[in-house]
Design a protein around this motif. Structure first.
Motif: not given
Length: 126
Positions: A23-30
């Motif tokens: 969730v942290g990685i996907v949120g950062t990418i978004v």
């Protein structure tokens, strides 16, 4: 009836570390994608405004200068009355030039031939 042990809401399982990381990685990418997209929109609008306000807009001095030049190109009048030089509208000048490609060419007139002087009479001959 048996009493069920009381479970406190504080004593729940810990969140899954892998899910939290995903969730942290996907949120950062978004978030990065959104920031880059918004920055691109901003830069495009900035260029459009610069084009509209600075490049496409002529200064008032330039507009008045061009209007004065256009008026001068379209008027008729004396440039040098003493030498007989007249200004004519540019459209008329282009028509004259198209009809005669050498309107200012000098007219060459052949010099009159001089009549030969009679030969001098010899002295003492009569």
């Amino acid at each position: 009836m048996a009493k069920e042990p009381h479970v406190s809401p504080i004593e729940t399982e810990d969140p899954d570390a892998v899910t939290t990381a995903m969730v942290g990685i996907v949120g950062t990418i978004v978030l990065i994608i959104v920031v880059v997209f918004v920055q691109g929109l901003y830069e495009r609008e900035k260029r459009n405004e610069f084009q509209r306000k600075v490049v496409d807009e002529q200064p008032a001095e330039l507009r008045s200068l061009r209007a004065a030049q256009r008026t001068r190109l379209e008027e008729t009048g004396w440039v040098d009355k003493q030498h007989g030089i007249v200004a004519i509208p540019i459209e008329r000048a282009m028509e004259l030039l198209a009809s005669d490609p050498h309107p200012a060419a000098p007219i060459v007139v052949a010099a009159p031939t001089a009549t030969p002087a009679p030969p001098p009479a010899a002295k003492g001959a009569r």
